[in-house]
Design a protein around this motif. Structure first.
Motif, PDB file in Angstrom:
ATOM      1  N   PHE A 339       0.843  -1.186   0.000  1.00 44.04           N
ATOM      2  CA  PHE A 339       0.000   0.000   0.000  1.00 44.04           C
ATOM      3  C   PHE A 339       0.887   1.247   0.000  1.00 44.04           C
ATOM      4  O   PHE A 339       1.819   1.342   0.813  1.00 44.04           O
ATOM      5  CB  PHE A 339      -0.926   0.005   1.214  1.00 44.04           C
ATOM      6  N   ARG A 340       0.591   2.139  -0.899  1.00 45.28           N
ATOM      7  CA  ARG A 340       1.435   3.337  -1.070  1.00 45.28           C
ATOM      8  C   ARG A 340       1.067   4.400  -0.041  1.00 45.28           C
ATOM      9  O   ARG A 340      -0.119   4.623   0.256  1.00 45.28           O
ATOM     10  CB  ARG A 340       1.279   3.886  -2.497  1.00 45.28           C
ATOM     11  N   ALA A 341       2.076   5.095   0.450  1.00 38.42           N
ATOM     12  CA  ALA A 341       1.875   6.174   1.421  1.00 38.42           C
ATOM     13  C   ALA A 341       2.883   7.282   1.116  1.00 38.42           C
ATOM     14  O   ALA A 341       4.037   7.213   1.543  1.00 38.42           O
ATOM     15  CB  ALA A 341       2.049   5.656   2.843  1.00 38.42           C
ATOM     16  N   ASP A 342       2.448   8.319   0.386  1.00 33.49           N
ATOM     17  CA  ASP A 342       3.400   9.373  -0.011  1.00 33.49           C
ATOM     18  C   ASP A 342       2.707  10.750  -0.027  1.00 33.49           C
ATOM     19  O   ASP A 342       2.219  11.163  -1.083  1.00 33.49           O
ATOM     20  CB  ASP A 342       4.000   9.051  -1.379  1.00 33.49           C
ATOM     21  N   ARG A 363       0.682   7.678 -14.533  1.00 31.01           N
ATOM     22  CA  ARG A 363       0.976   6.499 -15.342  1.00 31.01           C
ATOM     23  C   ARG A 363      -0.188   5.517 -15.286  1.00 31.01           C
ATOM     24  O   ARG A 363      -1.039   5.563 -14.390  1.00 31.01           O
ATOM     25  CB  ARG A 363       2.255   5.828 -14.838  1.00 31.01           C
ATOM     26  N   ALA A 364      -0.206   4.609 -16.268  1.00 25.32           N
ATOM     27  CA  ALA A 364      -1.245   3.576 -16.272  1.00 25.32           C
ATOM     28  C   ALA A 364      -1.141   2.720 -15.026  1.00 25.32           C
ATOM     29  O   ALA A 364      -2.156   2.260 -14.462  1.00 25.32           O
ATOM     30  CB  ALA A 364      -1.127   2.725 -17.533  1.00 25.32           C
ATOM     31  N   GLU A 365       0.081   2.451 -14.540  1.00 26.78           N
ATOM     32  CA  GLU A 365       0.264   1.668 -13.335  1.00 26.78           C
ATOM     33  C   GLU A 365      -0.357   2.360 -12.117  1.00 26.78           C
ATOM     34  O   GLU A 365      -0.820   1.697 -11.178  1.00 26.78           O
ATOM     35  CB  GLU A 365       1.747   1.400 -13.084  1.00 26.78           C
ATOM     36  N   ASP A 366      -0.334   3.716 -12.128  1.00 26.66           N
ATOM     37  CA  ASP A 366      -0.944   4.444 -11.030  1.00 26.66           C
ATOM     38  C   ASP A 366      -2.442   4.185 -10.975  1.00 26.66           C
ATOM     39  O   ASP A 366      -3.019   4.006  -9.882  1.00 26.66           O
ATOM     40  CB  ASP A 366      -0.682   5.947 -11.177  1.00 26.66           C
ATOM     41  N   MET A 367      -3.083   4.165 -12.146  1.00 26.74           N
ATOM     42  CA  MET A 367      -4.508   3.865 -12.201  1.00 26.74           C
ATOM     43  C   MET A 367      -4.780   2.432 -11.753  1.00 26.74           C
ATOM     44  O   MET A 367      -5.756   2.144 -11.052  1.00 26.74           O
ATOM     45  CB  MET A 367      -5.047   4.092 -13.614  1.00 26.74           C
TER      46      MET A 367
END
Length: 1502
Positions: A339-342, A363-367
């Motif tokens: 899980f991202r936390a930034d 980016r597509a990966e972000d979606m």
């Protein structure tokens, strides 16, 4: 290439064997074509609940305040997980489904508002407790055919035009129309268009009408980051749309590999069909059961008679039901469960609305991470609580960046007339609410108490939405949502399970039913099947990647607070500048016109100099006249006889400074400011102050003056001081006049023995000033100026020599007093003795014939030497002979006095006329002195006459008033009963109405039509206009602009008729002339033009108000007002003010129209028309461009359809025909038969009479001469009579065109020049023959129409023609008869041919001095003597009587009433300067006060 478009289309779809579903939802139901289509109305499940039963929404106090209710119902802590473990992916999938079938939040038109009042002290929206915060809320679009009666209350529209259909048909993926779909397609391989990254859709280019609300966190807008059809209120909803974009392209790729021969259309439609079916299956059979925990009924086939339309209850219930499950933030994770936390663990929902530049989702990966995170995150609990991101920080409408989502939907429910909670439960077979505790037993008592208090503890008043939110199990909302989706499925002819539509085989249908959203995500994201749970809408224990924790607001970033947008920010200065510029347009045009006038005057002066032998010379210095008077260029000429002459730029002598009596000349020089000033003292006159351009020029002048004075044996004393002191010490001409004024006051006071106060002495005059005034002496020039004569005239020389007893060249106070006493108090004998002494040049006590002739000629020179020497000698001989002195060569004083024996009374009243600023002193003193004296009955008679008639005589500033005027008729007047002032006013009003009844009727009728048009348009747009809402938006601006626009259209159209000269000339001969004053066409033209100008200013002012309002109202309102120009895309930002002024057709043409109007009106003013007729001619032809711009101005149809043509067509056709008639005549050249240059700048042109040229006496024509380099036409009255074979004009050279015309026909130019003729045109003077008695008054060149009339009258009378006119009185007013000697010849011809005494001519020479001035007395005596002896005038040679001064119109008209008592109307026709025609008009008005014959006045000015 396909030879035929149809064959190409067939080939493109050769593998499409089913009926392709339309994009807009039409014809899904073949029985009811519009069911579920774009723009369809909502289907009410229950009757509308409106305040009036029709359309008025329930508002306070009948229902609670929306914000208060929102706080009471939905406020609470976040972080409670869903009872059903529904994932956030399922919640946002639900919002995606709503956007697929519903888009009913677009505002309606006309814009109506149900604004939400914020309670005072609200911690979010009113933290400062101002109590004036109101959140704007705009009502939804409704079906225009509803809302008219209780039987058909207002129905909301499911979607506004070009938005979405109500079917589950992929509208959110492919768009709601064919054109929209084409904009989203790539037309390659059946795919939707992608951006640089193939996994992202192509960003909108602005051509597709996407919703583009502002980012409430940053305030940014625009199409950046907006894809496809989806309304991306946040990136989480947008991610759902991208899934289906990818899924379509996934299927298009697979189909292309399986069927390589298929066309793009084949691939696209096959992929579209499969994607829509998959979407339908997931919504009904996967998502809906997971959301509601209710099994969906089994599909039993298509039901054609089932209405699938969306209900308003579903629209509101689904939106709030899903809103309660939305978390404050969204997790993101990768396939490895990281899980991202930034820097925060999740994306904050309130800061993600309409975010254009999210650095975390590039980016597509972000979606993909976002989708995976939502699939692992558990939503908020299905309760009444809504997180603050929606309740307090939802993106706001209009100028507020934040609003309350719950309060907005509560208000929306009232807008669309939702039923009460109990009514809805009964509709769905649920038990109605009886007590508040039955509503939500799971909630605390405090919540229920707050809600109950807001509804006055009445459960029957509880509204649907708050009741549904407070339910423990959500049974009502679930029933509403389930009912809607089942109807959508069963009523859809294109449902994937419908075996009769031919879309899928049974196998394909089973495959689609088995496809889950998990399969879709695996197909389009980089996660594999094991990294995502099978049921992505629900979280089960053991599913991969559980969420770290249930999110609360404490874990996340703070929400950006609300800001209030100012649409007009930064525009105030620019808007004000534009208004100032528009207001200054007339001033700018005035400056341009002034520059043109200056150049025209300069050219005209050059033209005059070309004819004048005097050459222009550069001045040597500028003469300073005073602090507030402009300096003028002068030259100084040094004369050998100790005289300095001051000359102007044309070498005319301005003054002479005599140095003969001076021994030393005083000169003062300035020693600062460039050393340019020089003061030359003149002890007994005013000083000479010269300003040189530089010190060298002054030094050069001083050197020459010093040499001159040295040769003249005079000393020069030079001193220096500062320029300011020099100018202060100088005695200016104005100061000298004040000294002389005091001089004359004291002079008259002593002569007439009156008090100082009566003499006009001012109380603030010091004794020093009085002493200075009494010791001053008059120079010859000042003495001549006081008499109104030239210094070198013989009369001045004689009188000055007589008065200057000491011979020093100046007249002292005592010397002037001695001569004045004789003329003021002396007897006739004393006055005649003074005249005798004046002209007894050799002082031998005798007056020879030569001296008598000199005396006579000195009198005559005041009338520009209007008598030749032969005439003067003839008068002298006749006077000697009449007195019995024919044998004498000299006269003694006794003989001279005997010669004047018949004019004793005139001599008694003779005085010296003192001219200037002190004239009013003499007037008051002299008038009182005469009335006080009782020496003879004659004096008393004259004084009484002066007292009675003095007020009636015309007075002009700087000119003398006639003391005594002769009656044209001297018959005794019968005494009349004098009416009181009230009766006179009533009689004057009656006569005015009678004289101008036609004018009044036309003006009133035209004004009534104009006012009616204004009122009609104003009323229409205020109360009866179509429902656009413009009257509610800009009430004052719209009624002013629209009302004035109608008036302008009418006036600018029918003003053309006033310029149809040919038509007017024809119509004035018909019966219509009795009802319409055609002669006043030009005056009516000016009147209409001024009224149109006023309405144009009003129209502009109205639009200025409109532009300001349109610049501060949101786009959602503008899109209602101007649907053809604006589209509501959610951005809310209106166009700036300059867009309306300079980037719209009405704005640009409006500004150009103002410029053209300013130019036309300024150059059409009387002054500039006189100075530059060519400028007036050219600028007035801009009317063609004016009408073109008016047509274009209204053709854009911003507010209404063009209406100008309604008014314009008929007048334009008539004017066009009239213009064509004039143009046909203008093409014919007219040869000049005779050209003669007459005195006083008059050019006489005689030219051929065109064939079939019929005219009447008094009419006028327009002529042009291309030889002058211009095609402008100028109007002139014909001086020829209708019976003559040729036409003649007498044109006075008063301007550039007439001067050049005179030069063209000078003897030096022998080449013939052709003229172009247009006319004839009628005017009032031609009606002279419609009166039994007519009075013709001509002044200056204004006598031209009467020349034609007089000749016509005599000609007709000689043939015994039947004439109504029995008598004509012709009054000729001229400065001197030499100005128009050609008219004297015409009058002479008339006198010879007039055997029936039809014409009575009276000539008034106005340049001569007053009747009782010494000089005029002698002229009067000579004239009467000449008339008596030879029966003709001494000055004109005519039998007509010549008078000196101005005509007494009031006594003259009064005498006509006595002479012609049987005549009811007398026509008065005047032509000349405005001052003269006004005098005639005033005289007519005054005489018409009497209940006798009344005078009808027609006039023309030049």
């Amino acid at each position: 290439l396909c030879p035929c478009r149809a064959s190409c289309w067939l080939r493109a779809q050769e593998n499409i064997f089913w009926e392709v579903q339309r994009y807009d939802g039409w014809y899904n139901n073949l029985l009811h074509h519009s069911h579920g289509s774009v723009g369809a109305s909502l289907l009410r499940l229950l009757p509308a609940n409106y305040a009036d039963g029709v359309y008025q929404a329930l508002q306070e106090p009948r229902v609670p305040n929306a914000r208060q209710l929102s706080v009471a119902v939905a406020q609470g802590p976040s972080g409670l997980p869903s009872h059903r473990n529904t994932t956030v992916l399922g919640v946002f999938f639900g919002f995606h489904v709503l956007s697929e079938i519903l888009e009913a939040e677009k505002p309606g038109c006309p814009a109506e508002f149900l604004n939400i009042r914020i309670p005072t002290g609200d911690p979010v929206f009113d933290p400062e407790s101002t109590g004036d915060v109101i959140l704007p809320f705009q009502r939804i679009q409704w079906a225009l055919e509803t809302g008219q009666s209780p039987n058909k209350p207002r129905d909301p529209v499911a979607s506004t035009t070009n938005e979405v259909s109500s079917w589950l048909d992929g509208s959110s993926i492919y768009g709601p129309s064919h054109s929209w779909s084409d904009a989203l397609r790539s037309f390659s391989g059946g795919k939707l268009a992608s951006g640089p990254d193939k996994r992202f859709p192509r960003e909108t280019n602005g051509k597709v009408p996407m919703w583009k609300a502002l980012d409430p966190s940053t305030g940014k807008g625009g199409p950046q980051g907006i894809y496809g059809k989806e309304e991306p209120g946040n990136p989480f909803l947008q991610a759902e749309n991208i899934i289906w974009f990818r899924y379509h392209n996934h299927w298009a790729t697979a189909l292309a590999q399986a069927h390589p021969t298929w066309t793009d259309e084949d691939l696209f439609q096959h992929a579209r069909k499969r994607v829509i079916a998959t979407f339908q299956s997931i919504v009904l059979y996967e998502w809906l059961p997971a959301l509601l925990e209710i099994a969906v009924p089994e599909y039993k086939g298509y039901q054609q008679h089932l209405d699938p339309s969306l209900s308003p209850e579903f629209m509101a219930a689904a939106s709030l039901f899903l809103a309660t499950m939305v978390p404050p933030g969204i997790y993101r994770r990768d396939p490895t469960c990281q899980f991202r936390a930034d820097p925060y663990p999740a994306l904050r929902l309130c800061n993600s609305y309409w975010s254009r530049e999210s650095t975390r989702l590039q980016r597509a990966e972000d979606m993909d991470d976002l989708l995976l995170g939502m699939s692992s995150q558990i939503a908020e609990r299905e309760d009444n609580i809504v997180v603050e991101d929606l309740q307090d920080y939802w993106y706001g409408p209009l100028k507020y960046t934040r609003t309350d989502y719950v309060a907005s939907w509560l208000q929306r429910g009232r807008d669309i007339g939702l039923p009460t909670y109990n009514q809805a439960r009964e509709q769905f077979g649920l038990k109605p609410l009886q007590t508040w505790t039955d509503l939500a037993p799971h909630l605390g008592e405090q919540v229920l108490e707050r809600v109950a208090a807001l509804y006055a503890n009445n459960t029957a008043r509880l509204e649907l939405l708050p009741g549904g939110m407070l339910e423990a199990n959500g049974s009502l909302f679930s029933a509403i949502i389930l009912d809607q989706f089942v109807r959508l499925r069963d009523g859809d002819r294109f449902w994937f399970e419908n075996t009769k539509n031919g879309l899928f085989t049974e196998g394909e249908t089973r495959e689609i039913r088995n496809t889950t959203f998990h399969d879709v995500l695996v197909a389009v994201t980089y996660a594999n099947s094991a990294e995502i749970q099978r049921e992505v809408f629900v979280w089960h224990e053991g599913d991969p990647c559980p969420q770290p924790q249930q999110l609360t607001t404490q874990h996340l970033a703070n929400c950006t607070p609300m800001t209030v947008l100012d649409y007009f920010e930064g525009s105030g200065a620019g808007f004000g500048i534009i208004i100032v510029v528009l207001c200054c347009l007339p001033l700018v045009t005035l400056c341009v016109a002034w520059i043109v006038a200056v150049f025209r005057k300069r050219d005209f002066k050059k033209l005059q100099k070309k004819q004048d032998p005097i050459l222009f010379s550069l001045p040597s210095a500028m003469e300073w006249h005073g602090p507030k008077i402009d300096s003028s260029p002068v030259c100084i000429q040094l004369q050998p006889d100790k005289v300095l002459k001051v000359l102007d730029s044309r070498w005319s002598v301005l003054r002479s400074i005599s140095l003969k009596t001076q021994q030393r000349v005083e000169m003062i020089l300035s020693n600062n400011k460039g050393n340019r000033a020089l003061l030359l003292k003149s002890p007994k006159e005013y000083d000479l102050v010269l300003l040189f351009s530089e010190e060298a020029e002054r030094s050069n002048f001083i050197g020459k003056l010093r040499d001159y004075l040295k040769k003249s044996c005079l000393d020069l004393h030079v001193s220096e001081m500062k320029e300011q002191s020099l100018l202060k010490q100088a005695v200016t001409q104005e100061q000298r006049k004040k000294i002389l004024e005091t001089f004359f006051r004291h002079l008259f006071a002593q002569v007439l023995d009156i008090d100082r106060s009566d003499a006009g002495e001012l109380s603030f005059e010091s004794s020093q000033k009085a002493k200075e005034s009494l010791t001053c002496e008059l120079s010859r020039a000042e003495f001549a100026e006081s008499l109104g004569l030239k210094a070198h005239s013989m009369f001045v020389e004689s009188m000055f020599s007589l008065a200057d007893k000491d011979g020093n060249g100046y007249i002292s106070f005592r010397e002037f007093l001695d001569i004045l006493v004789i003329f003021m108090k002396g007897s006739p004998e004393e006055k005649s003795k003074v005249m005798f002494r004046m002209y007894d040049i050799d002082e031998n006590g005798f007056l020879s014939k030569e001296e008598f002739l000199r005396m006579l000629r000195s009198f005559i020179e005041i009338s520009n030497n209007c008598l030749s020497r032969d005439q003067a000698e003839q008068v002298t001989e006749s006077m000697f002979q009449a007195s019995g002195f024919q044998d004498r060569d000299e006269l003694t004083w006794e003989d001279f006095h005997y010669m004047l024996r018949d004019h004793d009374s005139e001599l008694r009243l003779t005085h010296l006329c003192i001219k200037g600023q002190w004239e009013h002193v003499q007037d008051s003193l002299f008038g009182r002195t005469i009335s006080d004296r009782e020496e003879s009955p004659n004096v008393e008679t004259v004084a009484q006459y002066m007292e009675q008639e003095g007020q009636e005589l015309r007075k002009r500033l700087g000119r003398k008033v006639n003391r005594y005027q002769l009656h044209v008729y001297t018959e005794a007047q019968r005494k009349k009963y004098q009416k009181n002032k009230v009766q006179q006013k009533i009689q004057e009003f009656k006569r005015f109405i009678e004289n101008y009844r036609r004018h009044i009727v036309c003006v009133v009728l035209f004004s009534a039509i104009t006012a009616g048009l204004f009122v009609e348009r104003a009323y229409y747009y205020a109360f009866a206009s179509p429902l656009t809402g413009i009257a509610q938006t800009t009430f004052v601006g719209i009624i002013i602009s629209r009302g004035s626009a109608a008036c302008i259209s009418f006036m600018y159209s029918y003003i053309l008729l006033t310029m149809c000269r040919n038509l007017i000339t024809i119509l004035r001969e018909t019966f219509l002339n009795r009802y319409i004053p055609f002669d006043a066409a030009v005056d009516f033209h000016r009147w209409i033009a001024m009224a149109a100008l006023i309405f144009s200013v009003l129209h502009t002012a109205g639009h200025v108000v409109n532009v300001y309002i349109f610049s501060v109202i949101p786009l959602s309102v503008l899109s209602c007002l101007f649907s053809s120009v604006f589209m509501d895309d959610g951005s809310q930002l209106p166009q700036k003010y300059y867009w309306w002024f300079f980037q719209t057709i009405p704005g640009m043409t409006g500004v150009l129209l103002l410029v053209i109007l300013a130019v036309m009106y300024v150059f059409a003013t009387h002054h500039f028309r006189r100075v530059s007729f060519q400028g007036f001619w050219i600028t007035h032809h801009l009317y063609v461009l004016l009408y073109v711009l008016i047509i274009i101005h209204g053709s854009y149809a911003l507010i209404q359809q063009p209406r100008f043509h309604i008014y314009f067509i008929i007048p334009a056709l008539i004017y066009g025909a009239d213009k064509l008639l004039s143009l046909s005549r203008k093409k014919v050249e007219i040869g000049v038969v005779k050209a003669e240059l007459l005195p006083s700048g008059v050019t006489h042109l005689q030219f051929q009479r065109p064939q079939d040229f019929d005219y009447k006496s008094g009419q006028w024509v327009r002529i042009a001469c291309v030889a002058l380099g211009t095609t402008e036409y100028h109007p002139f009255t014909l001086t020829s009579a209708p019976h003559e074979d040729t036409l003649s004009l007498h044109i006075r050279a008063v301007g550039p065109w007439t001067t050049r015309l005179r030069e063209l026909y000078s003897p030096e130019n022998s080449a013939p020049f052709q003229l172009y003729l247009d006319g004839p045109f009628g005017e009032g003077h031609q009606e002279w023959n419609k009166f039994e008695v007519s009075v013709l008054v001509g002044g200056g060149i204004g006598v031209t129409p009467f020349a034609s009339i007089l000749k016509d009258l005599v000609f007709k009378s000689s043939f015994s023609s039947k004439l109504l006119c029995k008598k004509i009185y012709f009054i000729w007013v001229t400065r001197t008869q030499r100005q128009f000697e050609w008219l004297a010849d015409i009058i002479r011809e008339v006198e010879e041919a007039d055997r029936n005494d039809l014409v009575s001519v009276h000539i008034y020479v106005t340049q001569l001095a007053e009747k009782f001035d010494l000089r005029t007395t002698m002229l009067y005596i000579c004239e009467r003597h000449f008339q008596k002896v030879l029966n003709r005038s001494l000055f004109t040679g005519l039998r007509s009587i010549t008078h000196f001064g101005r005509p007494p119109f009031v006594p003259f008209f009064t005498s006509l009433q006595e002479v012609h008592p049987e005549v009811q109307k007398i026509g008065v026709f005047s032509c000349g300067p405005p001052g003269m025609t006004k005098s005639v008009e005033k005289a007519c008005q005054q005489v018409n006060k009497k209940d006798q014959t009344y005078f009808v006045h027609h006039y023309e000015n030049f």
